[in-house]
Design an enzyme around this catalytic site. Structure first.
Site, PDB file in Angstrom:
ATOM      1  N   CYS A  30       0.855  -1.216   0.005  1.00 50.31           N
ATOM      2  CA  CYS A  30      -0.016  -0.033   0.204  1.00 50.31           C
ATOM      3  C   CYS A  30       0.753   1.239  -0.143  1.00 50.31           C
ATOM      4  CB  CYS A  30      -0.940   0.050   1.180  1.00 50.31           C
ATOM      5  SG  CYS A  30      -1.684   1.559   1.531  1.00 50.31           S
ATOM      6  N   CYS A  33       0.126   3.871   2.807  1.00 44.06           N
ATOM      7  CA  CYS A  33       0.490   3.235   4.006  1.00 44.06           C
ATOM      8  C   CYS A  33       1.970   3.391   4.020  1.00 44.06           C
ATOM      9  CB  CYS A  33       0.487   1.638   4.180  1.00 44.06           C
ATOM     10  SG  CYS A  33      -1.323   1.245   4.083  1.00 44.06           S
TER      11      CYS A  33
END
Length: 104
Positions: A30, A33
């Site tokens: 991600c 993230c």
């Protein structure tokens, strides 16, 4: 320091914690993230002893995210006394993150 929490340790490390806990639900693939990770590392020492910051990899731990209905990442959930205090599911600046964590 930001520790990992797992399906097996979630109840003890988060729900039974003496202090508020912010869980960062994330995954290695991600992009947002990965952008959030350095901000969390910067903020963690500033709230040490007041709020514990942990992360949960949703690819390695599927039970808790499924139980909580986590549909997008990053999702950050702030727990106090074993209950959800509030949550965010987007990137935050250091200042906004610090303000949010200090709201408990």
């Amino acid at each position: 320091m930001i520790n990992d929490v797992t399906d097996a340790t979630f109840e003890k490390d988060v729900l039974q914690s003496e202090i508020p806990v912010m869980v960062d639900f994330m995954a290695d693939w991600c992009g947002p993230c990965q952008m959030l990770a350095p901000v969390l590392k910067e903020v963690a020492p500033l709230v040490d002893g007041k709020v514990k910051i942990v992360k949960m990899n949703i690819d390695q731990n599927t039970q808790v995210p499924a139980m909580l209905g986590i549909r997008s990442i990053p999702t950050m959930i702030l727990y106090k006394d074993g209950k959800v205090h509030s949550s965010h599911n987007s990137l935050m600046s250091k200042t906004k993150l610090l303000d949010w964590l200090q709201s408990v």
